[in-house]
Design an enzyme around this catalytic site. Structure first.
Site, PDB file in Angstrom:
ATOM      1  N   HIS A   1      85.891 101.222 123.615  1.00  0.00           N
ATOM      2  CA  HIS A   1      84.758 100.804 124.361  1.00  0.00           C
ATOM      3  C   HIS A   1      84.943  99.843 125.691  1.00  0.00           C
ATOM      4  CE1 HIS A   1      81.664 102.847 122.161  1.00  0.00           C
ATOM      5  NE2 HIS A   1      81.825 102.051 121.371  1.00  0.00           N
TER       6      HIS A   1
ATOM      7  N   HIS B   1      87.045 101.156 128.501  1.00  0.00           N
ATOM      8  CA  HIS B   1      86.411 102.240 128.892  1.00  0.00           C
ATOM      9  C   HIS B   1      85.546 101.231 130.167  1.00  0.00           C
ATOM     10  CE1 HIS B   1      83.082 105.625 128.891  1.00  0.00           C
ATOM     11  NE2 HIS B   1      83.825 105.443 130.252  1.00  0.00           N
TER      12      HIS B   1
ATOM     13  N   HIS C   1      88.248 100.544 117.928  1.00  0.00           N
ATOM     14  CA  HIS C   1      86.952 101.165 118.236  1.00  0.00           C
ATOM     15  C   HIS C   1      86.396 100.448 119.217  1.00  0.00           C
ATOM     16  CE1 HIS C   1      83.385 103.616 117.596  1.00  0.00           C
ATOM     17  NE2 HIS C   1      82.859 102.336 118.135  1.00  0.00           N
ATOM     18  N   GLU C   2      86.350  99.104 119.023  1.00  0.00           N
ATOM     19  CA  GLU C   2      85.811  98.253 119.992  1.00  0.00           C
ATOM     20  C   GLU C   2      86.436  98.161 121.341  1.00  0.00           C
ATOM     21  OE1 GLU C   2      82.594  97.926 119.569  1.00  0.00           O
ATOM     22  OE2 GLU C   2      82.694  98.318 117.382  1.00  0.00           O
TER      23      GLU C   2
HETATM   24 ZN   LIG Z   1      80.904 102.311 119.161  1.00  0.00          ZN
END
Ligand SMILES: [Zn+2]
Length: 650
Positions: A446, A449, A442-443
């Site tokens: 980010h 991105h 998940h991290e």
């Molecule tokens: Zn998040």
């Protein structure tokens, strides 16, 4: 090309350095404003770079305060906050800056590229949403409303906190705590002066959840449930006041309702689109939610009540998929998970990570250079293990943003990933839970991105400028792969035997993730529609409850007791930042599920969608609305049925 910054910070001189920097910025701002013929290059670009450099200077302090918290970092951080706040408030209310942006936008709109136009549009919008451009009387009223609003929000959460803290339920009969995990019983246990042992349960999360999930006495469960859902009745009045003020504020700023005001900074195009989206999901989840409920009902002896569902669901879950985390941990040794994730990203996007030798803030922290097609592109810092002085949880923090500076030189991006995994020692490796693996993915979603952006304007580069309801798209997209056999098998090998994780263990992970997913979905949709509709006009007094009741007719499969005043505890929207935005969770999940399944259906590796995802979504940052970027990616609107598929809802 400018180099990556070195991670260094002098706490002794930080405040002095900060003040000097801000004074210099203020002087520069005056010079910029005094120019006769301002244009993008002579005004907007330097403004942006000033902001970027301030961020670059400040981020190491906030980072250090989170990961190596000491009295000194706390002190310096606390001292710097009001200084920064005062500076940024002054900027955000400076009407000369607003006018300059507007003029430049009008003059140069046709000749500027879309990244530059987006910078101007977002800056202008930001000013207008704060009302800085309005007449003095209106501005004064807006200020009053803002102060009142934050007082009310604060009271709302304080009332809730007090109600939570004041309550306790004492169990005297040992039989009534049977079935609870040992650790929960130990926490609840206390000895009275006369030596009698009793058990204290409260409305605080671990305690309340423990009894609702494992406590066998249905009467006690109902008593606790009732206490929980009737907390802080005085918040009803605060809700009325807040709704009225938010509506007035929105109207002063030129919106019909608070919902419209909220949508101004979001990806969702209209009220109708959000409501249609939520209602369709309800329609499509309901049949399966009913089946799920029937399954739970079968175990119960009496007709199910709201206070029983957690208890009987837990029994059913144990029966169906009892997952023993300890069985999984040996397959997820931290370093092999990290390397496996890099390997996966390499096969998916062709990006490569190279470990650096660099002295950082802790010996467990690492840095990596990131390459696309052998071109150095970004730097990633990881700090993954729990230790004293480190804030809990996991997060990504962006540091430098990709852009081209005033001289036209390329600046590369950098970001931190921080987690709290078990610490490794010389003898013991750090073995993760599968949840931790999901968190890391998940991290990382980010982080890439932010890091892979090819945008030249830092204010809309990487995660900067991305709409609120789209920010979780890339992180959720990546975390979905942590359940894919093809991906897990790249790295999930037993740290002692080297055996690859067996298929049935992976299958169990997916099934347990989707346990009662349709019921969970309905509940989230109920909150989302309630929040969204509540802010479309002024609801008062009983109308709030009536609205909730009417929504529940469609979403609640077990009749909610009339004493339930859920809204008085809905802190997300009345004391947090989610008002008219609670739908965002589901909204971003659809984008991520949709893109994810395109990649999966193309076989994951060598997927064309993955390549387009890199080029359009990751490189595109916040320079276009996610609505537009998504359409470029898929050639169509997001398809909500992929969210159902992700949750195992047929
Ligand atoms: Zn998040």
């Amino acid at each position: 090309m400018s180099n990556f910054l070195k991670f260094q910070i002098n706490l002794e001189t930080f405040i002095d350095d900060l003040n000097k920097r801000l004074n210099k910025n203020s002087e520069k701002l005056n010079e910029l404003l005094e120019q006769k013929n301002k244009n993008y290059a002579s005004f907007v670009k330097p403004m942006q770079m000033m902001d970027e450099e301030l961020e670059q200077f400040f981020t190491p302090l906030s980072h250090l305060n989170s990961v190596n918290n000491t009295e000194q970092t706390q002190e310096v951080y606390a001292e710097s906050l009001p200084i920064i706040t005062e500076y940024s408030t002054k900027l955000s209310q400076n009407i000369d800056i607003y006018n300059a942006y507007k003029e430049i936008y009008t003059d140069e709109k046709e000749t500027l590229n879309y990244e530059q136009n987006r910078v101007l549009e977002l800056n202008i919008l930001h000013f207008e949403l704060s009302g800085a451009h309005l007449d003095e009387k209106t501005k004064k009223r807006l200020q009053e409303i803002n102060i009142k609003k934050s007082e009310l929000s604060n009271d709302f959460s304080q009332n809730l906190l007090n109600a939570t803290n004041e309550y306790e339920y004492i169990i005297e009969n040992k039989k009534d705590v049977e079935g609870l995990p040992k650790s929960d019983i130990e926490t609840a246990k206390f000895k009275e002066d006369n030596g009698v042992i009793k058990y204290r349960f409260t409305l605080q999360m671990p305690s309340y959840i423990a009894y609702m999930t494992y406590g066998q006495n249905a009467e006690i469960r109902e008593t606790l449930y009732k206490a929980y859902v009737t907390r802080s009745p005085q918040n009803a009045e605060i809700i009325d006041e807040l709704l009225t003020l938010k509506n007035e504020m929105s109207r002063l700023l030129g919106f019909k309702s608070y919902t419209d005001y909220s949508l101004a900074t979001k990806m969702a195009p209209s009220q109708e689109s959000v409501l249609r989206f939520l209602e369709d999901l309800i329609k499509n989840s309901k049949a399966q939610a009913k089946k799920e409920l029937q399954e739970v009902q079968k175990i119960a002896t009496q007709p199910l009540k709201s206070s029983d569902t957690a208890f009987y669901s837990e029994i059913l879950k144990k029966e169906k998929y009892d997952i023993d985390e300890e069985e999984y941990r040996p397959y997820f040794e931290q370093q092999s998970v990290v390397n496996g994730m890099f390997e996966f990203l390499n096969r998916l996007f062709g990006i490569r990570f190279e470990k650096q030798q660099e002295k950082l803030w802790d010996e467990k922290a690492d840095s990596y250079d990131l390459y696309i097609d052998d071109k150095l592109t970004a730097r990633l810092y990881t700090d993954l293990e729990a230790r004293k002085g480190k804030r809990g949880g996991a997060w990504m923090h962006n540091w430098q943003a990709h852009c081209s500076n005033e001289k036209g030189e390329e600046q590369l991006a950098s970001a931190f990933i921080v987690c709290n995994f078990p610490a490794s020692t010389e003898i013991n490796p750090s073995l993760l839970r599968h949840d931790d693996v999901v968190t890391l993915f998940h991290e990382m979603g980010h982080a890439i991105h932010h890091m892979l952006s090819s945008v030249n304007e830092n204010e809309v580069s990487g995660v900067n400028g991305v709409e609120w309801d789209a920010v979780e798209f890339p992180s959720q997209f990546l975390e979905n792969f942590a359940y894919e056999p093809k991906v897990l098998k790249l790295f999930a090998a037993h740290h002692k035997t080297g055996d690859i994780i067996p298929d049935d263990m992976i299958e169990k992970l997916v099934k347990s993730k989707n346990f009662l997913s349709a019921s969970g979905m309905l509940r989230q949709l109920e909150f989302s529609i309630f929040d969204f509709t509540l802010h479309t006009k002024v609801y008062k007094g009983d109308e709030v409850q009536a609205l909730l009741d009417s929504i529940r007719e469609d979403t609640a499969l077990i009749k909610t007791p009339s004493y339930n005043k859920f809204q008085n505890g809905f802190a997300h929207i009345f004391a947090g930042g989610y008002a008219a935005g609670y739908y965002s969770y589901k909204w971003a999940e659809v984008l991520s599920a949709d893109a994810f399944f395109s990649v999966v259906d193309e076989g994951i590796f060598n997927s064309d969608t993955a390549k387009r995802y890199l080029d359009i979504i990751l490189k595109g940052g916040g320079a276009k609305s996610m609505q537009e970027l998504f359409k470029e990616l898929q050639g169509r609107e997001p398809n909500p049925s992929s969210l159902l598929r992700l949750n195992g809802i047929k």
